[in-house]
Design a protein around this motif. Structure first.
Motif, short mmCIF file in Angstrom:
data_model
loop_
_atom_site.label_atom_id
_atom_site.label_comp_id
_atom_site.label_asym_id
_atom_site.label_seq_id
_atom_site.Cartn_x
_atom_site.Cartn_y
_atom_site.Cartn_z
N GLU A 51 114.58 -116.79 14.47
CA GLU A 51 113.25 -116.75 13.83
C GLU A 51 113.00 -115.39 13.21
OE1 GLU A 51 109.37 -118.24 12.89
OE2 GLU A 51 111.19 -119.24 13.57
N ASP A 52 113.50 -114.32 13.86
CA ASP A 52 113.30 -112.96 13.35
C ASP A 52 113.96 -112.79 11.99
OD1 ASP A 52 112.64 -110.17 13.38
OD2 ASP A 52 114.71 -109.75 13.96
N ILE A 53 115.18 -113.30 11.84
CA ILE A 53 115.91 -113.16 10.57
C ILE A 53 115.20 -113.95 9.47
CG2 ILE A 53 118.06 -113.71 9.36
CD1 ILE A 53 118.33 -111.33 11.19
N ILE A 54 114.81 -115.17 9.77
CA ILE A 54 114.14 -116.01 8.76
C ILE A 54 112.82 -115.36 8.33
CG2 ILE A 54 112.99 -118.23 8.38
CD1 ILE A 54 115.14 -119.53 10.11
N SER A 55 112.04 -114.87 9.29
CA SER A 55 110.77 -114.21 8.97
C SER A 55 111.01 -112.96 8.14
CB SER A 55 110.03 -113.85 10.26
OG SER A 55 109.69 -115.01 10.98
N ASN A 56 112.06 -112.23 8.47
CA ASN A 56 112.37 -111.00 7.73
C ASN A 56 112.76 -111.30 6.29
OD1 ASN A 56 114.61 -108.72 6.96
ND2 ASN A 56 112.99 -107.89 8.27
N LEU A 57 113.58 -112.32 6.09
CA LEU A 57 113.96 -112.71 4.73
C LEU A 57 112.75 -113.16 3.93
CD1 LEU A 57 117.22 -114.71 5.52
CD2 LEU A 57 117.09 -112.58 4.23
N ALA A 58 111.85 -113.92 4.56
CA ALA A 58 110.65 -114.40 3.87
C ALA A 58 109.74 -113.24 3.48
CB ALA A 58 109.90 -115.39 4.76
N ALA A 59 109.61 -112.26 4.37
CA ALA A 59 108.73 -111.12 4.11
C ALA A 59 109.29 -110.22 3.02
CB ALA A 59 108.53 -110.31 5.39
N ARG A 60 110.60 -110.17 2.88
CA ARG A 60 111.23 -109.22 1.97
C ARG A 60 111.51 -109.80 0.60
NH1 ARG A 60 116.39 -108.06 4.38
NH2 ARG A 60 116.64 -106.69 2.57
N THR A 61 111.15 -111.05 0.36
CA THR A 61 111.46 -111.68 -0.93
C THR A 61 110.20 -111.94 -1.74
OG1 THR A 61 111.60 -113.77 0.32
CG2 THR A 61 113.67 -112.71 -0.29
N THR A 62 109.23 -111.05 -1.63
CA THR A 62 108.00 -111.17 -2.43
C THR A 62 108.35 -111.21 -3.92
OG1 THR A 62 106.79 -109.91 -0.77
CG2 THR A 62 105.80 -110.08 -2.96
N GLY A 63 107.74 -112.15 -4.63
CA GLY A 63 107.98 -112.25 -6.07
C GLY A 63 109.26 -112.96 -6.44
#
Length: 607
Positions: free
Chosen positions: A373-385
């Protein structure tokens, strides 16, 4: 069979799945008026309702009940000419025959409807026959066997019509994000399922919708989902496919597509990249060919209301921002074409929650649901735009890299794939360089943390034109920033050089690695003073570019430099006070090259 005696009741039933209408023409007869020579001259509720139905384009088979009064030949001819489908005689001595007649009519209507539906999907029925003589040799039976359906569309339709196996099965529930677009398209989907309902309610029948927005946001998937929800013929094309160098051929390509759609209606036509032929007409001789194609498209769209029961709906898509509200640039789609569409829907890039949903969905579909879950959340947070299409590319890249290495897909592979997709392949340098980069990036992360941020990612892996970087916390839902917020960002930009100075000395810190950080800090400081009205000495709101072209340039540069020097001093003090945390983070970075938000937070909390 439902029997009603009130006009309002009958009109309500027409909104439901009605197969046929039975009318007693003498019901509610007004005998005060002369009946005239024909049934058409008679005033009655039954005849009034009949007139209303044939003028409303409901397109239902209408039968008349012949009860006590027998229709004359003149009456029958008149009613048939006006649209009557047939007559159902009622024998008072054998009323049960009426039910049998109605059952037979309904069976014929059902078979005709199924036959039309079969044909509209481009199918014919193949079969073999066998002749069987009865045992008494007096009768011959024809037996049908090996019944099979096969596609048999004409040459005009072969390239456009999809077989059942090719028809989109996507549903709106499978489309991540674009909630406004899904809601609006769902309304039009209901229209395609039951167009006569909207006609009877007096609504203007829609022609189509234009989807616009950044590339990769799912406009094509939305179109396919609408086709999947409505289960109608779906004709998918691109505006560039219309184009042909031969005179008149492009226009004929457009007309052929719409002919096919009408033949297999109800249908959806999806035209991608419509801007290729839809630019505003100028009369310029160099664009006459494109303008002629646009005129043909406009003419075809105007002919959509020919058959209410079998509508054709146009979905078009463009990657251009029509009003300039997002990109700042307008792509002028011809106003006449825009007016043809019932709505223009902006399909935006996905937000953080939608990106997370998409990642979870795709990884589960591929059986890779062991990613944390940490990796998925991190990828989602870092792909703004970034669009859904880019996220899909990142997942595919990670899976290819894992396959090449002969390993399973892991969270580390996904993180590395995002870096590779955005910035390119890794570069390798000597160990001393990485030690410097680790302190530099740890300084950035610590200053951001002290400013109230939670850095989402930090890495010392060198890619492209940088040696490493610290990614800020996702702020796409933050509406505005205070002066202290911006000063915190300035300190974060300066913290890389400040950390190198504190750990390695002034001379070692004076290297080119901080050049982009200093440019960022300078731009932010100039905006604090000149653009955002946050300076006590000045409320003039001008962009840095405007100021640098005036006599105020020297004064504003000096004030900006003073602000930067003040913030650099504060940043150095900050690094000194948090030396242990910076060092602990740098040490961990040297061990595993990158850290996610939760890992960064754990180190700062524990040190």
């Amino acid at each position: 069979m439902i029997r009603v005696s009130e006009r309002k009741e009958a009109e309500k039933l027409l909104y439901t799945d009605v197969a046929m209408v039975l009318i007693d023409p003498y019901y509610g007869e007004n005998k005060e008026h002369e009946s005239g020579v024909s049934i058409d001259d008679m005033y009655s509720e039954g005849m009034s309702f009949f007139t209303e139905l044939i003028e409303s384009e409901i397109n239902l088979p209408i039968y008349f009940i012949e009860f006590e009064k027998i229709f004359s030949v003149v009456d029958k001819n008149s009613l048939y000419q006006r649209g009557m489908a047939g007559i159902v005689p009622v024998n008072p001595l054998a009323p049960e025959t009426v039910e049998r007649q109605i059952d037979q009519i309904l069976e014929e209507i059902f078979m005709e409807e199924k036959s039309r539906e079969f044909a509209k999907r481009g199918y014919v029925l193949d079969f073999n026959t066998a002749q069987i003589l009865s045992s008494d040799e007096k009768r011959l039976f024809i037996q049908y066997h090996d019944l099979k359906k096969r596609m048999a569309v004409d040459m005009d339709s072969q390239s456009a019509i999809m077989k059942d196996a090719q028809r989109p099965t996507t549903k709106f529930s499978e489309v991540i994000g674009a909630e406004n677009a899904k809601t609006e398209l769902a309304w039009f989907t209901e229209f395609l399922k039951n167009p006569k309902k909207y006609s009877m309610e007096g609504r203007r029948l829609p022609k189509g919708v234009l989807l616009y927005g950044p590339p990769g946001t799912g406009k094509t998937m939305l179109a396919r989902a609408m086709a999947g929800e409505s289960d109608v013929a779906f004709l998918e094309t691109s505006a560039t496919q219309f184009m042909n160098s031969y005179v008149g051929k492009s226009e004929e390509n457009i007309r052929r597509l719409f002919r096919t759609a009408r033949k297999y209606a109800p249908a959806i036509i999806f035209i991608d990249e419509i801007d290729a032929i839809a630019k505003e007409r100028t009369g310029d001789t160099t664009s006459q060919h494109t303008e002629s194609m646009l005129n043909t498209l406009l003419t075809e769209m105007d002919g959509f209301r020919e058959n209410v029961k079998e509508p054709v709906f146009v979905l078009a898509a463009t990657n251009y921002d029509l009003d300039g509200s997002v990109s700042g640039k307008k792509r002028r789609i011809d106003p006449a074409l825009l007016r043809r569409f019932d709505n223009r829907i902006y399909v935006d890039l996905p937000n953080e929650e939608e990106r997370k949903q998409y990642l979870e969905l795709k990884l589960n579909q591929k059986g890779k649901n062991k990613i944390s879950e940490d990796i998925i959340s991190n990828l989602a947070a870092r792909t703004t735009g970034q669009s859904i299409a880019i996220l899909q590319n990142v997942i595919e890249l990670a899976m290819r890299n894992a396959a090449k290495a002969g390993t399973e897909l892991s969270g580390e592979r996904l993180l590395d794939a995002l870096e590779e997709y955005n910035y390119g392949e890794k570069k390798t340098w000597e160990q001393g360089y990485y030690e410097s980069v680790a302190i530099h990036e740890s300084g950035h992360a610590y200053a951001a943390w002290c400013a109230g941020e939670k850095p989402s990612y930090v890495t010392i892996v060198s890619r492209g034109n940088f040696g490493g970087y610290m990614q800020h916390e996702n702020s796409e839902n933050k509406p505005n920033y205070s002066r202290e917020d911006l000063l915190g960002k300035i300190r974060t930009s300066l913290a890389g050089r400040a950390a190198e100075k504190v750990f390695f000395g002034r001379e070692a810190s004076l290297n080119t690695g901080a050049s982009s950080d200093l440019r960022s800090a300078t731009d932010m400081a100039m905006r604090v003073i000149a653009t955002y009205g946050m300076d006590e000495e000045n409320l003039v709101c001008l962009s840095p570019e405007q100021i640098l072209n005036t006599t105020l340039a020297k004064e504003f540069i000096e004030r900006t430099n003073r602000l930067l020097k003040e913030q650099m001093k504060e940043t150095e003090n900050l690094i000194c006070s948090g030396r242990e945390k910076v060092e602990a983070l740098a040490k961990k970075l040297l061990e595993q090259n990158h850290l996610t938000q939760n890992e960064i937070q754990d180190i700062f909390d524990e040190t």
